[in-house]
Design a protein around this motif. Structure first.
Motif, PDB file in Angstrom:
ATOM      1  N   VAL A  83       0.699  -1.215   0.029  1.00 45.20           N
ATOM      2  CA  VAL A  83       0.468   0.458  -0.105  1.00 45.20           C
ATOM      3  C   VAL A  83       0.931   1.118  -0.333  1.00 45.20           C
ATOM      4  N   SER A  84       1.558   1.844   1.473  1.00 41.27           N
ATOM      5  CA  SER A  84       2.948   3.035   1.481  1.00 41.27           C
ATOM      6  C   SER A  84       3.978   2.487   0.383  1.00 41.27           C
ATOM      7  N   GLY A  85       4.162   1.064   0.762  1.00 39.80           N
ATOM      8  CA  GLY A  85       5.572   1.055   0.238  1.00 39.80           C
ATOM      9  C   GLY A  85       5.724   1.227  -1.454  1.00 39.80           C
ATOM     10  N   VAL A  86       4.371   0.795  -2.329  1.00 40.81           N
ATOM     11  CA  VAL A  86       4.654   0.621  -4.088  1.00 40.81           C
ATOM     12  C   VAL A  86       4.111   2.580  -3.494  1.00 40.81           C
ATOM     13  N   ALA A  87       3.523   3.436  -3.097  1.00 38.81           N
ATOM     14  CA  ALA A  87       3.657   5.337  -3.412  1.00 38.81           C
ATOM     15  C   ALA A  87       5.413   5.474  -2.992  1.00 38.81           C
ATOM     16  N   VAL A  88       5.984   4.720  -2.172  1.00 35.86           N
ATOM     17  CA  VAL A  88       7.986   5.280  -1.613  1.00 35.86           C
ATOM     18  C   VAL A  88       8.654   4.741  -2.783  1.00 35.86           C
ATOM     19  N   ALA A  89       7.916   3.698  -3.650  1.00 35.15           N
ATOM     20  CA  ALA A  89       8.801   3.742  -5.040  1.00 35.15           C
ATOM     21  C   ALA A  89       8.291   4.526  -5.675  1.00 35.15           C
ATOM     22  N   ILE A  90       6.826   4.618  -5.768  1.00 34.52           N
ATOM     23  CA  ILE A  90       6.417   5.373  -7.259  1.00 34.52           C
ATOM     24  C   ILE A  90       7.379   7.255  -7.149  1.00 34.52           C
ATOM     25  N   THR A  91       7.182   7.695  -6.165  1.00 39.39           N
ATOM     26  CA  THR A  91       7.868   8.971  -5.565  1.00 39.39           C
ATOM     27  C   THR A  91       9.154   8.864  -5.437  1.00 39.39           C
ATOM     28  N   MET A  92       9.980   7.601  -5.195  1.00 34.94           N
ATOM     29  CA  MET A  92      11.176   7.727  -5.136  1.00 34.94           C
ATOM     30  C   MET A  92      11.654   7.242  -6.666  1.00 34.94           C
ATOM     31  N   GLY A  93      12.063   6.656  -7.465  1.00 41.44           N
ATOM     32  CA  GLY A  93      11.998   6.218  -8.949  1.00 41.44           C
ATOM     33  C   GLY A  93      11.456   6.385  -8.723  1.00 41.44           C
ATOM     34  N   GLY A  94      10.030   6.679  -9.556  1.00 39.72           N
ATOM     35  CA  GLY A  94       9.113   7.020 -10.557  1.00 39.72           C
ATOM     36  C   GLY A  94       8.029   5.969 -11.053  1.00 39.72           C
ATOM     37  N   PRO A  95       7.222   6.100 -11.758  1.00 41.79           N
ATOM     38  CA  PRO A  95       6.150   4.634 -12.090  1.00 41.79           C
ATOM     39  C   PRO A  95       7.044   3.707 -12.775  1.00 41.79           C
ATOM     40  N   GLY A  96       8.522   3.613 -13.406  1.00 37.11           N
ATOM     41  CA  GLY A  96       9.773   2.596 -14.015  1.00 37.11           C
ATOM     42  C   GLY A  96       9.880   1.614 -13.001  1.00 37.11           C
ATOM     43  N   ALA A  97       9.685   2.251 -11.701  1.00 44.02           N
ATOM     44  CA  ALA A  97      10.181   1.772 -10.697  1.00 44.02           C
ATOM     45  C   ALA A  97       9.131  -0.227 -10.125  1.00 44.02           C
ATOM     46  N   ILE A  98       8.148   0.265 -11.018  1.00 38.48           N
ATOM     47  CA  ILE A  98       7.469  -0.870 -10.558  1.00 38.48           C
ATOM     48  C   ILE A  98       7.679  -1.491 -12.031  1.00 38.48           C
ATOM     49  N   PHE A  99       8.603  -1.443 -12.195  1.00 39.33           N
ATOM     50  CA  PHE A  99       8.124  -2.763 -13.750  1.00 39.33           C
ATOM     51  C   PHE A  99       9.548  -3.699 -13.165  1.00 39.33           C
ATOM     52  N   TRP A 100      10.314  -2.345 -12.782  1.00 39.98           N
ATOM     53  CA  TRP A 100      11.450  -3.690 -12.045  1.00 39.98           C
ATOM     54  C   TRP A 100      11.132  -4.270 -10.487  1.00 39.98           C
ATOM     55  N   MET A 101      10.483  -3.567  -9.643  1.00 36.51           N
ATOM     56  CA  MET A 101       9.704  -4.564  -8.724  1.00 36.51           C
ATOM     57  C   MET A 101       9.245  -6.037  -9.521  1.00 36.51           C
ATOM     58  N   TRP A 102       8.251  -5.873 -11.002  1.00 39.07           N
ATOM     59  CA  TRP A 102       8.003  -7.127 -11.347  1.00 39.07           C
ATOM     60  C   TRP A 102       8.972  -8.045 -11.936  1.00 39.07           C
ATOM     61  N   VAL A 103      10.134  -7.483 -12.192  1.00 38.34           N
ATOM     62  CA  VAL A 103      11.510  -8.370 -12.716  1.00 38.34           C
ATOM     63  C   VAL A 103      11.818  -8.661 -11.209  1.00 38.34           C
ATOM     64  N   SER A 104      12.139  -8.101 -10.091  1.00 31.80           N
ATOM     65  CA  SER A 104      12.069  -9.009  -9.100  1.00 31.80           C
ATOM     66  C   SER A 104      11.483  -9.887  -8.767  1.00 31.80           C
ATOM     67  N   ALA A 105      10.536  -9.564  -8.563  1.00 30.06           N
ATOM     68  CA  ALA A 105       9.335 -10.547  -8.016  1.00 30.06           C
ATOM     69  C   ALA A 105       9.452 -11.696  -8.741  1.00 30.06           C
ATOM     70  N   LEU A 106       9.275 -11.980 -10.469  1.00 30.67           N
ATOM     71  CA  LEU A 106       9.306 -13.250 -11.414  1.00 30.67           C
ATOM     72  C   LEU A 106      10.843 -14.052 -10.541  1.00 30.67           C
ATOM     73  N   LEU A 107      11.961 -13.355 -10.673  1.00 29.97           N
ATOM     74  CA  LEU A 107      13.321 -13.919 -10.252  1.00 29.97           C
ATOM     75  C   LEU A 107      13.378 -14.443  -8.848  1.00 29.97           C
ATOM     76  N   GLY A 108      11.947 -13.502  -7.729  1.00 26.22           N
ATOM     77  CA  GLY A 108      11.929 -14.222  -6.591  1.00 26.22           C
ATOM     78  C   GLY A 108      10.862 -14.980  -6.523  1.00 26.22           C
ATOM     79  N   VAL A 109      10.233 -15.596  -7.168  1.00 28.69           N
ATOM     80  CA  VAL A 109       9.253 -16.579  -6.954  1.00 28.69           C
ATOM     81  C   VAL A 109      10.116 -18.467  -7.023  1.00 28.69           C
ATOM     82  N   SER A 110      11.632 -17.857  -7.913  1.00 29.06           N
ATOM     83  CA  SER A 110      12.418 -19.282  -8.022  1.00 29.06           C
ATOM     84  C   SER A 110      13.205 -19.116  -6.516  1.00 29.06           C
ATOM     85  N   THR A 111      13.520 -18.115  -5.594  1.00 30.82           N
ATOM     86  CA  THR A 111      14.354 -18.165  -4.822  1.00 30.82           C
ATOM     87  C   THR A 111      13.373 -18.866  -3.267  1.00 30.82           C
ATOM     88  N   LYS A 112      12.169 -17.882  -3.580  1.00 30.59           N
ATOM     89  CA  LYS A 112      11.677 -18.951  -2.410  1.00 30.59           C
ATOM     90  C   LYS A 112      11.335 -19.575  -2.333  1.00 30.59           C
TER      91      LYS A 112
END
Length: 458
Positions: A83-112
């Motif tokens: 909720v607020s972490g996403v807002a912090v991401a957009i404030t600090m890194g712009g909307p483009g930070a969301i794309f890299w959140m997706w990339v990290s999460a997809l790779l995080g699937v295998s890590t978990k």
């Protein structure tokens, strides 16, 4: 003095979240994905079957059913980071930070998948003789007792990482924005202190119950809070359906240009996305394996498959919906707010008057369920470091820290948590890479038996 310390924390946080941690989390996730031959992604359907309880056996060792283990882990991830972490991401890194959140999460699937499989595979016993799972135990049981200092280091950092500072801060801020401000009650240190004390009393009444009680509570709260939040955000998104495609275009464009952030660089945007994804789903940080290590199962791979659903639910689905709500309503452009306040403004813009109250209700569920789950992790860590005789002292420390979080600065809190998360990631990813052949062999055996079982039932 306090201002200098605060600035030091923020500076160290920015330094530590550079190339090394980026390579560690993204590189580690990519390694696990390739090494497993995409097994986590290929068996998502089977993971959902496990989650329904089809393979549950009450006679197997552990404390939680598969569903409860995932719910407890999700309670620590599906929360304020979405909720607020996403807002912090957009404030600090712009909307483009969301794309890299997706990339990290997809790779995080295998890590978990790997870390949570190991949490069951190499369960150990605490000094009271009870079976325990988690990074501390798979490091010492899998790599040997001489690795104990590494496991202790992880446990110490984890006790900071799972503190309620962020949740308490943002819940206090939401109460201030939605309850106090409309009633002309000025936000001050005193009002935040009182709010923190009330929250700490309520949380304290629940966390003393232990992991079984936490599993039951979160098992009921997590689906409820996800459904309420999902329905509300989908309403915001589809009531502005013409803006959905432009919002995605903004995310993809800004992910590689940084145009939305003054002075933004591609490296800074990637780091922001990975940082906030780690805060959101905690893949590679070692907290979820503690919950999944308590699952009632003799099949490590089965629990790893259940665990890998976490980043998908948490980041790919929930975080994306929050990001779309903020981008579609343009609050990230027209407001100087940060954190939960920015998200509340997006809700209020799309659903006048009612939006902020709906969000406030969801935030209470998110933050409370996270604060119900996190003490279990801290108790296990303290039990590993100092012995089970002292482990419950963490519950009292946890409750006290809620008050600290309520009256502290958001950016300083984020900096402190990010430092702890980065230092947690190094022992987790490195030890998991070293133990990954065990998971690969177990996976080959499990999927072979699964295939034979399906063939026999035809």
């Amino acid at each position: 003095m306090f201002e200098k310390l605060s600035q030091l924390i923020i500076t160290i946080s920015d330094l530590i979240w550079g190339a090394p941690i980026l390579i560690l989390l993204l590189g580690g996730g990519f390694y696990f994905l390739v090494y497993s031959r995409l097994a986590p992604l290929r068996f998502i359907g089977h993971a959902l079957q496990i989650l329904t309880g089809k393979y549950d056996d009450p006679n197997e060792p552990g404390q939680l059913r598969h569903y409860q283990a995932l719910s407890t882990a999700l309670a620590g991830t599906v929360g304020m980071g979405n909720v607020s972490g996403v807002a912090v991401a957009i404030t600090m890194g712009g909307p483009g930070a969301i794309f890299w959140m997706w990339v990290s999460a997809l790779l995080g699937v295998s890590t978990k998948f790997f870390t949570c499989s190991l949490a069951v595979m190499f369960r150990g016993k605490d000094d009271a003789g009870e079976i325990q799972g988690g990074p501390m135990y798979y490091i010492t049981e899998g790599l040997g007792k001489h690795w104990r200092p590494v496991a202790v280091f992880f446990a110490l950092m984890a006790m900071i990482g799972v503190s309620p500072l962020f949740q308490a801060n943002q819940l206090t801020q939401m109460i201030s924005d939605v309850v106090l401000a409309p009633n002309n009650i000025e936000t001050s240190f005193q009002t935040n202190l009182i709010t923190g004390i009330v929250i700490s009393i309520f949380v304290g009444l629940v966390v003393i119950g232990g992991i079984k009680r936490i599993g039951k509570v979160t098992g009921k709260l997590v689906p409820t809070m996800v459904i309420v939040y999902t329905v509300t955000v989908l309403y915001i998104i589809f009531s502005n359906s013409s803006q959905i495609i432009p919002a995605f275009q903004t995310i993809f464009h800004d992910a590689f240009t940084g145009d939305a952030v003054l002075g933004g660089t591609l490296g800074a945007i990637i780091i922001t996305g990975v940082r906030r994804a780690a805060f959101s789903n905690e893949a590679g940080l070692g907290t979820a394996p503690m919950a999944h290590g308590a699952a009632k199962t003799n099949e490590p791979i089965r629990e790893g498959l259940v665990a890998m659903l976490g980043p998908i639910i948490d980041t790919i689905i929930v975080c994306t919906m929050t990001a779309l709500a903020i981008i579609i309503t343009n609050t990230w452009i027209h407001s100087d707010a940060d954190g939960i306040t920015l998200t509340a403004q997006a809700f209020d813009s799309a659903i006048p008057f009612f939006g902020k109250y709906i969000l406030a209700t969801c935030v209470i569920f998110f933050s409370m369920s996270t604060m119900f789950a996190f003490p279990y992790y801290g108790v296990k860590c303290l039990g590993f470091v100092a012995g089970t005789k002292y482990q419950n002292l963490y519950n009292y420390l946890f409750v006290a820290v809620i008050i600290v979080g309520a009256v502290s600065n958001l950016r300083v809190i984020i900096g402190l948590i990010d430092i702890a998360f980065a230092l947690m990631a190094f022992p987790i990813v490195i030890s998991t890479v070293l133990l990954s052949p065990h998971v690969k062999r177990a996976s080959k055996d499990y999927f072979k038996r699964l295939k034979a079982e399906k063939f026999a039932t035809k």
